[in-house]
Enzyme design. Structure first.
Site, PDB file in Angstrom:
ATOM      1  N   ASP A 157      -7.048   2.175   8.056  1.00  0.00           N
ATOM      2  CA  ASP A 157      -7.008   2.267   6.599  1.00  0.00           C
ATOM      3  C   ASP A 157      -6.365   1.035   5.993  1.00  0.00           C
ATOM      4  OD1 ASP A 157      -8.325   4.458   5.921  1.00  0.00           O
ATOM      5  OD2 ASP A 157      -6.570   5.780   5.694  1.00  0.00           O
ATOM      6  N   ASP A 168      -3.047  -0.076  10.598  1.00  0.00           N
ATOM      7  CA  ASP A 168      -4.077   0.827  11.112  1.00  0.00           C
ATOM      8  C   ASP A 168      -5.394   0.557  10.379  1.00  0.00           C
ATOM      9  OD1 ASP A 168      -3.748   1.828   8.611  1.00  0.00           O
ATOM     10  OD2 ASP A 168      -2.972   3.781   9.214  1.00  0.00           O
ATOM     11  N   GLU A 172       0.841  -1.176   0.000  1.00  0.00           N
ATOM     12  CA  GLU A 172       0.000   0.000   0.000  1.00  0.00           C
ATOM     13  C   GLU A 172       0.894   1.249   0.000  1.00  0.00           C
ATOM     14  OE1 GLU A 172      -1.637   0.221   3.892  1.00  0.00           O
ATOM     15  OE2 GLU A 172      -2.429   2.231   3.626  1.00  0.00           O
ATOM     16  N   ASP A 222      -0.450  -0.960   6.145  1.00  0.00           N
ATOM     17  CA  ASP A 222      -0.184  -0.397   7.467  1.00  0.00           C
ATOM     18  C   ASP A 222      -1.037  -1.096   8.519  1.00  0.00           C
ATOM     19  OD1 ASP A 222       1.631   1.403   6.585  1.00  0.00           O
ATOM     20  OD2 ASP A 222       0.193   3.040   6.322  1.00  0.00           O
TER      21      ASP A 222
END
Ligand code: 1YM
Length: 641
Positions: free
Chosen positions: A511, A509, A434, A507
């Protein structure tokens, strides 16, 4: 085992011991493996016997308990296993069931074994692989008991240990898996058990399954699965987060008198563009399909086209609708019970019996035709949808052809792909990364001999809301398809897959989780065999770096971080990684790329189904489930949906 009557080993005793010993020497041959999957097999075996007793019409309720010491108890209210002396073995039938290996079909009983099939190796295998196992049979006002230890050695023959109510009957099996066999541990996974018992309850309507599980951390969990509607309720459950095109679920059941094959099918259309068709034979999920699915498709094609022509939705001379068009947006469950199933295919997950095709096709054909005649409005909606799909398919074909042409004309691999030098797929890996900055670190940090990197720009297209031609227009998706090299959908060829590890790296997180969900949904819907083949992984980058002087520790959870803080005492520095981009290429190699130190999570088909469900719910038009999900997962409230 000492014979009850004459206190010494008989020939048949020795045979028995050799049989169970063979199971212990090569457990993999009987239960596939001694990993977590094999361990759960033990439970399936015993529960299958209770399911059989329920399907034979004698049991109504199955209680399953898993306690915190990994002891499993299964009990049913059937007839109770036969307690008399068995003609051939000279010992009680109960003891015979648990000590004599028998290939395939049910021991002793005349009726065929409906459940099992893929496993169906029998209770004796469970006994052979248990530290200890106890059986209680409740019948005729008495409780009978027998105990085995050390892989199936009888401690004392079956005897009466007490009284029960005259009208009470049933069987109970308790066992503890042998930790010397299951070296990865004997702990059962709650979710695996929960989902299988729910599935069994859906597949066998009316059977009540009470499941209780003592979670080592979270305490007692209890659930009752009981579906009077059977497959109808299964389809309603699978479609619960989707917009349904019709309220009434199409439901067909029947038994073929000649072959004794029983067929049950439920189906309902939703407004997505994807088919979700699940098939089962004798309660086993036939993930590779087979003759029952072929019969299903035959009837679907024949009846829908007939209705469409009879009612002038399509002109007689016009192109008939193709099965793929008719399947668009269809959720269906096909469940057959077969006296003598033959499985084939790579994972023995494909039903091979050829007579099944016609049986399923006839039973579904009749039922579906009646449904359409009785529900003209629904019929119109379904056929309109198929006609639209047909148009889109033709457009997609044109798009695909031009993509293919482009791929041949221009360089065949996507420009953003940084490939590895190896051409050996079995050792090659592709990291789908990403964001461009993380992509940069990955490019520099990787081992270029076998690790390729494909950076994605932001989020990939929502595959549920896009028709197939738009999916092919999406650059991120096209890059992935060309990089993988194995094609897509029905045209997939795993022999052409260029990397045997496809690693999703996002990541840690919200997102990142969202992008990961999107990726899994895409793979699940268009490259399912790649997931089923075990080629898809999720990279697990660390959340923290804890450092004191030259000593560096990477922590993958809050708990681990606390541990390292304790280890260092004082004077340490903590860095929290908010994203992959914050790591330099050397750190990325050490933590996430280096096969010696990284953690990869292999994606299972169940993970993908979960992702698909969460995804459908978050993206679907139904507000209620989405609101519930967000309220229940308040810490995800920033999720951009
Ligand atoms: C907790 C596990 O095994 N229940 C069970 C097993 C059997 C019967 C009933 C049974 C079957 C038949 C006749 C028959 C089994 N019997 C045999 C064997 N629960 C559990 N409940 N009477 C009772 O099939 O004819 C094997 S399993 F060998 F005796 F037929």
């Amino acid at each position: 085992m000492i014979n009850a009557k004459n206190d010494h080993y008989t020939d048949s005793d020795i045979q028995v011991l050799e049989g169970l010993e063979a199971v212990r020497v090569r457990p993999g041959m009987y239960i596939g493996s001694t990993s977590e999957k094999g361990l759960h097999h033990l439970v399936w075996e015993i529960v299958d016997n209770s399911i059989d007793e329920a399907l034979a019409g004698f049991a109504t309720t199955i209680d399953i308990k898993v306690d915190k010491d990994d002891v499993v108890t299964v009990r049913d209210d059937g007839r109770g296993m036969p307690v008399g002396i068995h003609e051939k073995t000279g010992i009680s039938t109960v003891e015979t069931i648990f000590t004599v290996l028998h290939a395939g079909g049910k021991f002793g009983g005349g009726a065929y074994k409906v459940s099992g099939g893929l496993h169906g190796v029998g209770a004796s295998v469970v006994n052979a692989l248990s530290e200890w196992l106890e059986v209680r049979v409740f019948t005729g006002g008495k409780i009978y008991y027998v105990r085995f230890e050390d892989g199936g050695k009888t401690i004392a023959p079956l005897r009466v240990i007490g009284d029960c109510a005259k009208e009470e009957s049933g069987s109970e099996v308790r066992f503890k898996a042998d930790p010397t066999i299951f070296t990865e541990g004997t702990a059962y996974d709650y979710k695996t058990l929960y989902e299988r018992f729910r599935q069994l309850a859906f597949l066998n309507k009316g059977i009540k399954i009470n499941f209780s599980y003592e979670d080592k951390e979270e305490g007692l969990k209890e659930h009752t699965f009981h579906y009077l509607g059977g497959l109808k309720e299964y389809v309603a459950f699978l479609n619960k987060n989707k917009n349904k095109l019709h309220d009434d679920i199409i439901y067909v059941e029947g038994v073929d008198a000649d072959t004794n094959i029983s067929v049950e099918i439920a189906m309902q259309y939703n407004d997505t563009y994807v088919a979700n068709i699940y098939s089962f034979c004798n309660n086993i999920n036939t993930i590779e399909g087979g003759t029952h699915e072929e019969g299903f498709r035959l009837a679907l094609n024949r009846i829908i086209n007939k209705y469409a022509k009879d009612n002038n939705f399509i002109k007689k001379d016009e192109d008939t609708l193709q099965t793929d068009d008719i399947k668009e947006g269809l959720t269906a469950v096909i469940s057959i019970k077969h006296p003598n199933p033959q499985y084939e295919g790579q994972t023995k997950g494909k039903l091979g019996n050829s007579e099944v095709r016609k049986v399923v096709s006839n039973i579904l054909g009749e039922g579906l035709e009646r449904f359409l005649l009785e529900h003209p409005q629904e019929a119109r909606t379904i056929i309109d949808k198929a006609m639209l799909a047909s148009k889109a398919r033709l457009a997609a074909k044109r798009a695909r052809e031009s993509t293919r042409k482009n791929a041949l004309e221009v360089s065949s691999l996507p420009g953003k792909l940084v490939d590895c030098s190896s051409k050996d797929a079995t050792i090659s890996e592709i990291y789908i990364v990403e964001g461009n900055s993380a992509g940069g670190s990955a490019k520099m940090g990787r081992d270029s001999t076998f690790q390729a990197v494909l950076p994605l720009r932001g989020k990939i297209i929502n595959v549920e809301k896009a028709r197939i031609n738009r999916i092919f227009d999406n650059e991120e998706i096209r890059s992935m398809i060309t990089a993988f090299g194995c094609g897509i959908g029905d045209e997939i060829d795993l022999n052409k897959l260029r990397y045997h590890k496809i690693v999703i790296m996002t990541d840690a997180d919200v997102d990142g989780a969202h992008i990961c969900t999107l990726m899994l949904t895409f793979l699940y819907r268009f490259l399912r065999p790649v997931i089923e083949g075990g080629y898809v992984y999720i990279a697990m980058p660390p959340l923290f770096k804890v450092q004191k002087g030259n000593a560096v520790r990477y922590a993958y959870s809050d708990e681990e971080c606390e541990e390292y803080k304790k280890e260092f005492g004082s004077g340490f520095k903590i860095q929290r990684y908010k994203g992959l981009g914050e790591m330099d290429y050397k750190q990325l190699w050490e933590t996430t790329l280096d096969p010696k130190t990284r953690t990869l999570k292999r994606v299972t088909i169940e993970d993908a189904i979960d992702a698909d469900n969460v995804f459908s719910m978050l993206m679907g038009d139904e507000v209620e489930p989405r609101r519930n999900f967000i309220t229940e997962n308040a810490h995800y409230a920033t999720l951009d949906i």
